[in-house]
Design a protein around this motif. Structure first.
Motif, PDB file in Angstrom:
ATOM      1  N   PRO A  41       0.840  -1.207   0.000  1.00  0.00           N
ATOM      2  CA  PRO A  41       0.000   0.000   0.000  1.00  0.00           C
ATOM      3  C   PRO A  41       0.871   1.252   0.000  1.00  0.00           C
ATOM      4  O   PRO A  41       2.032   1.218   0.418  1.00  0.00           O
ATOM      5  N   LYS A  42       0.298   2.351  -0.440  1.00  0.00           N
ATOM      6  CA  LYS A  42       1.030   3.617  -0.550  1.00  0.00           C
ATOM      7  C   LYS A  42       1.516   4.112   0.815  1.00  0.00           C
ATOM      8  O   LYS A  42       2.592   4.679   0.926  1.00  0.00           O
ATOM      9  N   ILE A  58       5.323   3.346   4.185  1.00  0.00           N
ATOM     10  CA  ILE A  58       4.591   2.363   4.983  1.00  0.00           C
ATOM     11  C   ILE A  58       5.609   1.450   5.653  1.00  0.00           C
ATOM     12  O   ILE A  58       6.540   0.939   5.004  1.00  0.00           O
ATOM     13  N   GLY A  59       5.466   1.289   6.953  1.00  0.00           N
ATOM     14  CA  GLY A  59       6.337   0.379   7.686  1.00  0.00           C
ATOM     15  C   GLY A  59       5.919  -1.059   7.433  1.00  0.00           C
ATOM     16  O   GLY A  59       4.730  -1.368   7.403  1.00  0.00           O
ATOM     17  N   LEU A  60       6.897  -1.929   7.255  1.00  0.00           N
ATOM     18  CA  LEU A  60       6.610  -3.341   7.006  1.00  0.00           C
ATOM     19  C   LEU A  60       7.044  -4.221   8.176  1.00  0.00           C
ATOM     20  O   LEU A  60       6.393  -5.208   8.487  1.00  0.00           O
ATOM     21  N   VAL A  61       8.157  -3.865   8.793  1.00  0.00           N
ATOM     22  CA  VAL A  61       8.628  -4.553   9.988  1.00  0.00           C
ATOM     23  C   VAL A  61       8.912  -3.469  11.015  1.00  0.00           C
ATOM     24  O   VAL A  61       9.839  -2.681  10.849  1.00  0.00           O
ATOM     25  N   ALA A  62       8.102  -3.430  12.052  1.00  0.00           N
ATOM     26  CA  ALA A  62       8.249  -2.401  13.085  1.00  0.00           C
ATOM     27  C   ALA A  62       9.410  -2.752  14.017  1.00  0.00           C
ATOM     28  O   ALA A  62       9.779  -3.919  14.164  1.00  0.00           O
ATOM     29  N   TYR A  63       9.948  -1.720  14.646  1.00  0.00           N
ATOM     30  CA  TYR A  63      11.033  -1.915  15.597  1.00  0.00           C
ATOM     31  C   TYR A  63      10.575  -2.818  16.736  1.00  0.00           C
ATOM     32  O   TYR A  63       9.470  -2.694  17.257  1.00  0.00           O
ATOM     33  N   ASP A  64      11.438  -3.746  17.099  1.00  0.00           N
ATOM     34  CA  ASP A  64      11.249  -4.506  18.330  1.00  0.00           C
ATOM     35  C   ASP A  64      12.626  -4.937  18.822  1.00  0.00           C
ATOM     36  O   ASP A  64      13.610  -4.866  18.098  1.00  0.00           O
ATOM     37  N   VAL A  71      12.031  -2.215   8.689  1.00  0.00           N
ATOM     38  CA  VAL A  71      11.919  -2.360   7.241  1.00  0.00           C
ATOM     39  C   VAL A  71      10.659  -1.637   6.797  1.00  0.00           C
ATOM     40  O   VAL A  71       9.620  -1.722   7.455  1.00  0.00           O
ATOM     41  N   GLY A  72      10.763  -0.917   5.694  1.00  0.00           N
ATOM     42  CA  GLY A  72       9.598  -0.209   5.169  1.00  0.00           C
ATOM     43  C   GLY A  72       9.718  -0.002   3.671  1.00  0.00           C
ATOM     44  O   GLY A  72      10.713  -0.388   3.044  1.00  0.00           O
ATOM     45  N   ASN A  73       8.689   0.590   3.126  1.00  0.00           N
ATOM     46  CA  ASN A  73       8.621   0.883   1.704  1.00  0.00           C
ATOM     47  C   ASN A  73       8.316   2.367   1.535  1.00  0.00           C
ATOM     48  O   ASN A  73       7.450   2.906   2.228  1.00  0.00           O
ATOM     49  N   VAL A  74       9.029   3.015   0.625  1.00  0.00           N
ATOM     50  CA  VAL A  74       8.759   4.414   0.306  1.00  0.00           C
ATOM     51  C   VAL A  74       8.533   4.538  -1.193  1.00  0.00           C
ATOM     52  O   VAL A  74       9.299   3.970  -1.982  1.00  0.00           O
ATOM     53  N   TYR A  75       7.494   5.269  -1.550  1.00  0.00           N
ATOM     54  CA  TYR A  75       7.288   5.655  -2.948  1.00  0.00           C
ATOM     55  C   TYR A  75       7.530   7.148  -3.046  1.00  0.00           C
ATOM     56  O   TYR A  75       6.865   7.937  -2.372  1.00  0.00           O
ATOM     57  N   PHE A  76       8.511   7.539  -3.858  1.00  0.00           N
ATOM     58  CA  PHE A  76       8.801   8.942  -4.133  1.00  0.00           C
ATOM     59  C   PHE A  76       8.120   9.303  -5.454  1.00  0.00           C
ATOM     60  O   PHE A  76       8.407   8.676  -6.481  1.00  0.00           O
ATOM     61  N   GLU A  77       7.245  10.292  -5.437  1.00  0.00           N
ATOM     62  CA  GLU A  77       6.678  10.786  -6.685  1.00  0.00           C
ATOM     63  C   GLU A  77       7.786  11.444  -7.500  1.00  0.00           C
ATOM     64  O   GLU A  77       8.825  11.823  -6.941  1.00  0.00           O
TER      65      GLU A  77
END
Length: 165
Positions: A41-42, A58-64, A71-77
């Motif tokens: 997701p965006k 969007i974060g995919l693996v949160a800190y623990d 781990v996360g995903n970024v979309y740059f326009e």
């Protein structure tokens, strides 16, 4: 051979629908080069104080405390980029779509593309973002988060963004 006119009309109509659907799919796959495809997701829009343009995270693996990794995903326009920043334990970027730029302070700007893997060394100023005409999608991995996540610095100037060397 005798052909049923109704059956023939149905087959012709079905063939026309299939051709139309194929043309529509082809036109969707040939959309402007500033589009990227994402399996995630965006997410949420990154804060203007840390980004020029629009970058969605969007974060995919949160800190623990078990994995000590984010781990996360970024979309740059197109044209969007991060500010200069530092990660205490470094950062790994995996470019999953599009075209963008990455620069370590004092080094030439690099063009990065789908399939590239970039290592940002610990405690080194850097920035990354999309090219002017094409968006960029990236996975980011922040290891050893017990050392900290990120220190945001100032914006990347338009001159820095455009400079190839």
């Amino acid at each position: 051979m005798k052909v049923n006119k109704r059956k023939m009309a149905s087959l012709i109509a079905l063939a026309l629908v299939m051709v139309a659907l194929g043309a529509n799919a082809q036109s969707r796959s040939n959309t402007a080069t500033n589009q990227t495809n994402s399996i995630f997701p965006k997410g949420t829009l990154g804060p203007a104080e840390n980004f020029t343009g629009k970058a969605w995270n969007i974060g995919l693996v949160a800190y623990d405390t078990t994995y000590n990794t984010v781990v996360g995903n970024v979309y740059f326009e197109p044209g969007a980029r991060s500010n200069w920043h530092i990660h205490p334990a470094g950062q790994v970027l995996i470019i999953t779509d599009g075209v963008g730029y990455h620069q370590i302070k004092g080094q030439p700007r690099q063009t990065i593309r789908k399939g590239d893997v970039v290592k940002c060394p610990p405690n080194v100023e850097h920035w990354h973002g999309a090219s002017p005409d094409t968006g960029m999608q990236q996975l980011y991995i922040l290891p050893k988060t017990e050392k900290g996540i990120v220190t945001w610095l100032g914006p990347v100037t338009d001159q820095e963004y455009r400079r190839e060397n």
